[in-house]
Design an enzyme around this catalytic site. Structure first.
Site, PDB file in Angstrom:
ATOM      1  N   ARG A  58       8.965 -16.142  11.971  1.00 43.68           N
ATOM      2  CA  ARG A  58       8.090 -15.666  10.873  1.00 43.68           C
ATOM      3  C   ARG A  58       8.369 -16.470   9.596  1.00 43.68           C
ATOM      4  NH1 ARG A  58       7.190 -13.349  14.733  1.00 43.68           N
ATOM      5  NH2 ARG A  58       5.559 -14.893  14.650  1.00 43.68           N
ATOM      6  N   ASN A  91       3.884  -7.060   2.451  1.00 43.67           N
ATOM      7  CA  ASN A  91       4.095  -8.342   3.122  1.00 43.67           C
ATOM      8  C   ASN A  91       5.452  -8.934   2.783  1.00 43.67           C
ATOM      9  OD1 ASN A  91       1.549  -7.938   4.026  1.00 43.67           O
ATOM     10  ND2 ASN A  91       0.574  -9.376   2.626  1.00 43.67           N
ATOM     11  N   HIS A 108       8.640  -3.897   1.545  1.00 40.76           N
ATOM     12  CA  HIS A 108       9.206  -4.036   2.889  1.00 40.76           C
ATOM     13  C   HIS A 108      10.160  -5.225   3.009  1.00 40.76           C
ATOM     14  CE1 HIS A 108       5.777  -1.511   4.931  1.00 40.76           C
ATOM     15  NE2 HIS A 108       6.648  -0.774   4.276  1.00 40.76           N
ATOM     16  N   THR A 176      -4.796  -3.662   4.488  1.00 44.31           N
ATOM     17  CA  THR A 176      -3.773  -2.887   5.201  1.00 44.31           C
ATOM     18  C   THR A 176      -4.437  -1.810   6.048  1.00 44.31           C
ATOM     19  OG1 THR A 176      -1.804  -1.475   4.979  1.00 44.31           O
ATOM     20  CG2 THR A 176      -3.310  -1.511   3.105  1.00 44.31           C
ATOM     21  N   ASN A 201     -11.091  -4.180   2.714  1.00 47.74           N
ATOM     22  CA  ASN A 201     -10.519  -4.433   4.042  1.00 47.74           C
ATOM     23  C   ASN A 201     -11.620  -4.955   4.969  1.00 47.74           C
ATOM     24  OD1 ASN A 201      -7.911  -4.201   5.284  1.00 47.74           O
ATOM     25  ND2 ASN A 201      -8.735  -2.644   6.659  1.00 47.74           N
TER      26      ASN A 201
HETATM   27  P1  OAD Z   1      -1.833  -4.244   9.977  1.00 47.66           P
HETATM   28  O1  OAD Z   1      -1.810  -5.355  10.968  1.00 47.66           O
HETATM   29  O2  OAD Z   1      -1.499  -2.885  10.457  1.00 47.66           O
HETATM   30  O3  OAD Z   1      -3.271  -4.153   9.288  1.00 47.66           O
HETATM   31  C1  OAD Z   1      -3.917  -5.271   8.740  1.00 47.66           C
HETATM   32  C2  OAD Z   1      -5.265  -4.833   8.194  1.00 47.66           C
HETATM   33  O4  OAD Z   1      -5.876  -5.950   7.580  1.00 47.66           O
HETATM   34  C3  OAD Z   1      -6.244  -4.318   9.256  1.00 47.66           C
HETATM   35  O5  OAD Z   1      -6.859  -3.120   8.811  1.00 47.66           O
HETATM   36  C4  OAD Z   1      -7.268  -5.444   9.381  1.00 47.66           C
HETATM   37  O6  OAD Z   1      -8.580  -4.970   9.667  1.00 47.66           O
HETATM   38  C5  OAD Z   1      -7.222  -6.041   7.992  1.00 47.66           C
HETATM   39  N1  OAD Z   1      -7.593  -7.464   7.948  1.00 47.66           N
HETATM   40  C6  OAD Z   1      -7.383  -8.423   8.878  1.00 47.66           C
HETATM   41  N2  OAD Z   1      -7.834  -9.609   8.463  1.00 47.66           N
HETATM   42  C7  OAD Z   1      -8.360  -9.400   7.226  1.00 47.66           C
HETATM   43  C8  OAD Z   1      -8.994 -10.244   6.269  1.00 47.66           C
HETATM   44  N3  OAD Z   1      -9.186 -11.541   6.483  1.00 47.66           N
HETATM   45  N4  OAD Z   1      -9.413  -9.680   5.106  1.00 47.66           N
HETATM   46  C9  OAD Z   1      -9.229  -8.344   4.868  1.00 47.66           C
HETATM   47  N5  OAD Z   1      -8.642  -7.517   5.729  1.00 47.66           N
HETATM   48  C10 OAD Z   1      -8.206  -8.029   6.897  1.00 47.66           C
HETATM   49  O7  OAD Z   1      -0.872  -4.698   8.770  1.00 47.66           O
HETATM   50  P2  OAD Z   1      -0.283  -3.790   7.594  1.00 47.66           P
HETATM   51  O8  OAD Z   1      -1.208  -2.699   7.226  1.00 47.66           O
HETATM   52  O9  OAD Z   1       0.160  -4.724   6.526  1.00 47.66           O
HETATM   53  O10 OAD Z   1       6.004  -3.184   8.362  1.00 47.66           O
HETATM   54  O11 OAD Z   1       0.984  -3.190   8.296  1.00 47.66           O
HETATM   55  C11 OAD Z   1       1.829  -2.336   7.564  1.00 47.66           C
HETATM   56  C12 OAD Z   1       3.255  -2.507   8.010  1.00 47.66           C
HETATM   57  O12 OAD Z   1       3.322  -2.319   9.420  1.00 47.66           O
HETATM   58  C13 OAD Z   1       3.816  -3.906   7.807  1.00 47.66           C
HETATM   59  O13 OAD Z   1       4.323  -4.112   6.496  1.00 47.66           O
HETATM   60  C14 OAD Z   1       4.901  -3.972   8.824  1.00 47.66           C
HETATM   61  C15 OAD Z   1       4.178  -3.337  10.001  1.00 47.66           C
HETATM   62  O14 OAD Z   1       4.962  -2.731  10.946  1.00 47.66           O
HETATM   63  C16 OAD Z   1       7.256  -3.512   8.717  1.00 47.66           C
HETATM   64  O15 OAD Z   1       7.535  -4.457   9.415  1.00 47.66           O
HETATM   65  C17 OAD Z   1       8.277  -2.592   8.138  1.00 47.66           C
END
Ligand code: OAD
Length: 233
Positions: A58, A91, A108, A176, A201
């Site tokens: 990563r 992130n 995080h 997110t 989103n």
């Molecule tokens: P996710 O992978 O759960 O969600 C990403 C979101 O971004 C989804 O709702 C997608 O639809 C959206 N998305 C994807 N591409 C996009 C784009 N080009 N423009 C806008 N939106 C887009 O990731 P997070 O919500 O960040 O924690 O995940 C939360 C936490 O879960 C992370 O920080 C990590 C993970 O487990 C830890 O590792 C502690």
């Protein structure tokens, strides 16, 4: 409107167009790896080599990509904003700061930070972390772990985040899925305080119903559009 207090929360979706995988997409990180194998303190105790391998990859990838228009637009908004402005990111990449964001919290943790389990010190870290690593502070061997908040651990800076949410006028969530608490609950804290809430989103998140307004589309398009409106209104 260039005043009022803003809190912005970002997730993996804002870095997707820079070339970093999200977590929960069909080809996302949690499809290729089990959370309990690489993102828990128990996993690190059991198999540090595997955990290091995951975060080394990563860290390497995050160093190869560039901030995109969405990161840059948020830095522009902050630079031209008159009220309080706090950017909270889930992130672990450094794309927000590389784009120029200043008032930024990595709730995080960060890929380019190490945490020594022997002396407790945190420090900047470049390159691989490999199991036999040496702490730059106390020189203990093999005790430096990624400075990442794993499942079961407390996110960073929660007091400052909660305080900012309790006095914000606008809360915006970008890229997110709303799958992970406490971040997923920020919208409700802000709403309870009376703030307006906006979700930007690709598609509706799990907490979509808590937001007053929604903009669905790629962050690199929707965020600059929204920022331009904010700065001209
Ligand atoms: P996710 O992978 O759960 O969600 C990403 C979101 O971004 C989804 O709702 C997608 O639809 C959206 N998305 C994807 N591409 C996009 C784009 N080009 N423009 C806008 N939106 C887009 O990731 P997070 O919500 O960040 O924690 O995940 C939360 C936490 O879960 C992370 O920080 C990590 C993970 O487990 C830890 O590792 C502690």
């Amino acid at each position: 409107m260039k005043s009022g207090n803003i809190v912005i929360l970002t997730g993996a979706g804002i870095s997707a167009e820079s070339g970093l995988q999200t977590f929960r997409a069909a080809d996302g990180l949690w499809e290729g790896h089990k959370v309990e194998d690489v993102a828990t303190p128990e996993a690190f105790a059991r198999d540090p080599a595997l955990v290091h391998q995951f975060y080394d990859a990563r860290r390497k990838r995050a160093g190869e990509v560039e901030p995109n228009e969405a990161h840059r637009a948020l830095a522009r908004l902050e630079a031209n904003w008159n009220g309080d402005f706090l950017l909270v990111t889930q992130n672990v990449d450094a794309l927000h700061e590389r784009a120029g964001s200043q008032n930024l919290l990595h709730m995080h943790g960060e890929l380019n930070s190490g945490w020594c389990l022997a002396c407790g010190e945190r420090f900047a870290w470049e390159g691989d972390m490999v199991p036999g690593n040496s702490c730059p502070n106390c020189h203990a061997s093999g005790m430096v772990r990624p400075d990442i908040v794993w499942f079961g651990e407390m996110p960073y800076e929660m007091e400052r985040i909660e305080a900012a949410l309790r006095k914000c006028d606008l809360f915006v969530s970008i890229g997110t899925s709303g799958a992970v608490y406490p971040a997923a609950g920020f919208v409700q804290t802000a709403k309870y305080r009376g703030a307006r809430t906006l979700e930007i989103n690709l598609d509706p998140s799990m907490g979509s119903l808590f937001f007053d307004a929604h903009r669905h589309g790629p962050a690199s398009v929707e965020v600059p559009k929204w920022v331009a409106e904010m700065l001209t209104a």
